[in-house]
Design a protein around this motif. Structure first.
Motif, PDB file in Angstrom:
ATOM      1  N   ASN A 140      43.932  41.054  37.853  1.00 32.33           N
ATOM      2  CA  ASN A 140      44.708  39.980  38.519  1.00 32.33           C
ATOM      3  C   ASN A 140      45.700  39.199  37.346  1.00 32.33           C
ATOM      4  OD1 ASN A 140      43.670  39.832  41.240  1.00 32.33           O
ATOM      5  ND2 ASN A 140      41.792  39.343  40.231  1.00 32.33           N
ATOM      6  N   GLY A 141      46.694  39.986  36.664  1.00 33.53           N
ATOM      7  CA  GLY A 141      47.356  39.538  35.479  1.00 33.53           C
ATOM      8  C   GLY A 141      48.679  39.079  36.155  1.00 33.53           C
ATOM      9  N   GLY A 142      49.092  38.666  37.240  1.00 34.58           N
ATOM     10  CA  GLY A 142      50.240  38.326  37.750  1.00 34.58           C
ATOM     11  C   GLY A 142      51.174  39.346  37.555  1.00 34.58           C
ATOM     12  N   GLY A 143      52.435  39.155  36.883  1.00 39.25           N
ATOM     13  CA  GLY A 143      53.573  40.100  36.899  1.00 39.25           C
ATOM     14  C   GLY A 143      53.160  41.448  35.957  1.00 39.25           C
ATOM     15  N   LEU A 144      51.944  41.218  35.387  1.00 41.99           N
ATOM     16  CA  LEU A 144      51.637  42.379  34.491  1.00 41.99           C
ATOM     17  C   LEU A 144      50.482  43.108  35.082  1.00 41.99           C
ATOM     18  CD1 LEU A 144      50.953  40.606  30.990  1.00 41.99           C
ATOM     19  CD2 LEU A 144      52.957  41.986  31.595  1.00 41.99           C
ATOM     20  N   GLY A 145      50.022  42.951  36.382  1.00 39.48           N
ATOM     21  CA  GLY A 145      49.209  43.262  37.146  1.00 39.48           C
ATOM     22  C   GLY A 145      47.745  43.766  36.469  1.00 39.48           C
ATOM     23  N   VAL A 146      47.128  44.738  36.433  1.00 37.00           N
ATOM     24  CA  VAL A 146      45.769  45.199  35.713  1.00 37.00           C
ATOM     25  C   VAL A 146      46.498  45.251  34.274  1.00 37.00           C
ATOM     26  CG1 VAL A 146      44.187  46.920  35.364  1.00 37.00           C
ATOM     27  CG2 VAL A 146      45.139  46.643  37.733  1.00 37.00           C
ATOM     28  N   ASN A 147      45.646  44.338  33.658  1.00 33.43           N
ATOM     29  CA  ASN A 147      46.088  44.115  32.157  1.00 33.43           C
ATOM     30  C   ASN A 147      44.900  43.729  31.250  1.00 33.43           C
ATOM     31  OD1 ASN A 147      47.162  41.196  30.242  1.00 33.43           O
ATOM     32  ND2 ASN A 147      47.894  43.440  29.832  1.00 33.43           N
ATOM     33  N   VAL A 148      44.852  44.733  30.102  1.00 32.90           N
ATOM     34  CA  VAL A 148      43.865  44.394  29.072  1.00 32.90           C
ATOM     35  C   VAL A 148      44.449  44.280  27.757  1.00 32.90           C
ATOM     36  CG1 VAL A 148      42.214  45.822  27.523  1.00 32.90           C
ATOM     37  CG2 VAL A 148      42.436  46.064  30.100  1.00 32.90           C
ATOM     38  N   SER A 191      47.191  43.382  20.945  1.00 30.95           N
ATOM     39  CA  SER A 191      48.061  44.525  21.906  1.00 30.95           C
ATOM     40  C   SER A 191      47.733  44.460  23.147  1.00 30.95           C
ATOM     41  CB  SER A 191      47.658  45.798  21.298  1.00 30.95           C
ATOM     42  OG  SER A 191      46.220  46.171  21.387  1.00 30.95           O
ATOM     43  N   SER A 192      48.653  44.116  24.162  1.00 30.88           N
ATOM     44  CA  SER A 192      48.516  44.238  25.638  1.00 30.88           C
ATOM     45  C   SER A 192      48.966  45.257  26.460  1.00 30.88           C
ATOM     46  CB  SER A 192      49.453  42.762  26.024  1.00 30.88           C
ATOM     47  OG  SER A 192      49.286  42.641  27.411  1.00 30.88           O
ATOM     48  N   TYR A 193      48.321  45.664  27.310  1.00 26.42           N
ATOM     49  CA  TYR A 193      48.361  46.838  28.213  1.00 26.42           C
ATOM     50  C   TYR A 193      48.339  46.656  29.652  1.00 26.42           C
ATOM     51  CZ  TYR A 193      46.426  48.511  23.692  1.00 26.42           C
ATOM     52  OH  TYR A 193      46.129  48.586  22.325  1.00 26.42           O
ATOM     53  N   GLN A 214      46.365  51.181  36.502  1.00 23.70           N
ATOM     54  CA  GLN A 214      45.788  51.428  37.901  1.00 23.70           C
ATOM     55  C   GLN A 214      44.599  50.412  38.303  1.00 23.70           C
ATOM     56  OE1 GLN A 214      44.376  55.372  38.313  1.00 23.70           O
ATOM     57  NE2 GLN A 214      46.405  56.330  38.551  1.00 23.70           N
ATOM     58  N   TYR A 215      44.477  50.109  39.602  1.00 25.46           N
ATOM     59  CA  TYR A 215      43.437  49.571  40.054  1.00 25.46           C
ATOM     60  C   TYR A 215      42.263  50.076  39.954  1.00 25.46           C
ATOM     61  CZ  TYR A 215      46.450  45.687  42.082  1.00 25.46           C
ATOM     62  OH  TYR A 215      47.315  44.702  42.299  1.00 25.46           O
ATOM     63  N   GLY A 216      41.007  49.722  39.292  1.00 27.55           N
ATOM     64  CA  GLY A 216      39.805  50.416  39.505  1.00 27.55           C
ATOM     65  C   GLY A 216      39.785  51.217  38.127  1.00 27.55           C
ATOM     66  N   THR A 268      50.825  48.601  38.910  1.00 24.25           N
ATOM     67  CA  THR A 268      50.457  47.217  39.477  1.00 24.25           C
ATOM     68  C   THR A 268      51.342  46.082  38.940  1.00 24.25           C
ATOM     69  OG1 THR A 268      49.005  47.046  37.766  1.00 24.25           O
ATOM     70  CG2 THR A 268      48.039  47.965  39.833  1.00 24.25           C
ATOM     71  N   GLY A 269      51.328  44.820  39.627  1.00 25.93           N
ATOM     72  CA  GLY A 269      52.052  43.797  39.097  1.00 25.93           C
ATOM     73  C   GLY A 269      53.378  43.985  39.429  1.00 25.93           C
ATOM     74  N   GLN A 270      54.363  43.418  38.782  1.00 23.96           N
ATOM     75  CA  GLN A 270      55.809  43.640  38.792  1.00 23.96           C
ATOM     76  C   GLN A 270      56.209  44.855  38.149  1.00 23.96           C
ATOM     77  OE1 GLN A 270      57.898  40.213  37.660  1.00 23.96           O
ATOM     78  NE2 GLN A 270      59.288  40.409  39.070  1.00 23.96           N
ATOM     79  N   SER A 271      56.376  45.901  38.927  1.00 25.51           N
ATOM     80  CA  SER A 271      56.452  47.357  38.359  1.00 25.51           C
ATOM     81  C   SER A 271      57.319  48.113  39.367  1.00 25.51           C
ATOM     82  CB  SER A 271      55.193  47.883  38.051  1.00 25.51           C
ATOM     83  OG  SER A 271      55.411  49.189  37.748  1.00 25.51           O
ATOM     84  N   THR A 272      58.213  48.961  38.943  1.00 25.30           N
ATOM     85  CA  THR A 272      59.158  49.751  39.885  1.00 25.30           C
ATOM     86  C   THR A 272      58.690  51.125  39.786  1.00 25.30           C
ATOM     87  OG1 THR A 272      60.702  50.156  37.851  1.00 25.30           O
ATOM     88  CG2 THR A 272      61.047  48.549  39.408  1.00 25.30           C
ATOM     89  N   GLY A 273      57.549  51.479  39.056  1.00 25.68           N
ATOM     90  CA  GLY A 273      57.171  52.802  39.108  1.00 25.68           C
ATOM     91  C   GLY A 273      55.948  53.065  38.235  1.00 25.68           C
TER      92      GLY A 273
END
Length: 224
Positions: free
Chosen positions: A142-150, A163-165, A169-171, A193-198
């Protein structure tokens, strides 16, 4: 018959010196310390003869390891980071990229015109790897615009680097907050995921000031 007693030379290895420093500071490397062991001439009496045995002194250069960096991270606590060695690309095909770092034409409604990271396009589901040894300080779907984020913190050359990734993908997250990882260890998989076009990996990198910098240029200058 005269016999000369043998001497055993023992050397000692100094203990590892470890010191913690606040996140506001940089780790420093102590100057090399010269440890010299000197023996005085020894005389051994055997019968009526005196045999002089002199053990030459030997010098050993001892290099102490640099101290770790310690940072305080929300939900994780104190994180102690030993200086990393290897640095690697976050994906297997780093030459396949779309948006670079800096100004750009916004690719979608709500997307930024100043890109804080670099987008790698190795293909949907491609493994995403940690660029260096470190500690996971964020792992969320649930990283907002970053989606799935580590996010992973590293001690690189005595500097605290994060470093941020993003957009994975979910899961697919393969690590947890507080976990220690090594260079090249899988963190997740490329997604959209998140604010992404592909499907792509959005990599951001920053120091203690939080200011993002060009992760591709930084990695290219250090990976051989």
């Amino acid at each position: 018959m005269a016999f000369t007693g043998g001497m055993i030379v023992a050397t000692s290895v100094p203990a590892l010196a470890v010191a913690a420093t606040d996140v506001e500071h940089r780790a420093s490397v102590y100057a090399p310390v010269e440890d010299t062991v000197t023996f005085t001439p020894q005389t051994v009496e055997v019968g009526s003869e005196a045999v002089e045995s002199t053990l030459a002194s030997e010098a050993y250069d001892v290099h102490e390891a640099p101290p770790p960096i310690v940072s305080q991270v929300a939900n994780v606590g104190a994180v102690s980071l030993v200086e990393t060695g290897a640095i690697v690309w976050p994906v297997q095909s780093p030459d396949r990229r779309s948006s670079g770092f800096g100004p750009r034409d916004a690719p979608c409604a709500g997307c930024s015109t100043v890109h804080d990271g670099v987008d790698f396009n190795p293909g949907d589901g491609t493994p995403v790897m940690s660029i260096a040894d470190g500690v996971v300080v964020l792992a969320t779907e649930n990283g907002g615009g970053l989606g799935v984020n580590v996010e992973v913190q590293h001690n690189i050359g005595g500097e605290l680097v994060t470093s941020s990734y993003a957009h994975m993908q979910y899961g697919s997250i393969a690590v947890s907050e507080g976990q220690r990882v090594t260079a090249g260890q899988q963190l997740g998989r490329v997604g959209t995921t998140g604010q992404s076009t592909g499907p792509h990996l959005h990599l951001e990198m920053f120091g203690t000031d939080g200011v993002r910098f060009d992760g591709f240029a930084w990695l290219a200058a250090r990976i051989r």
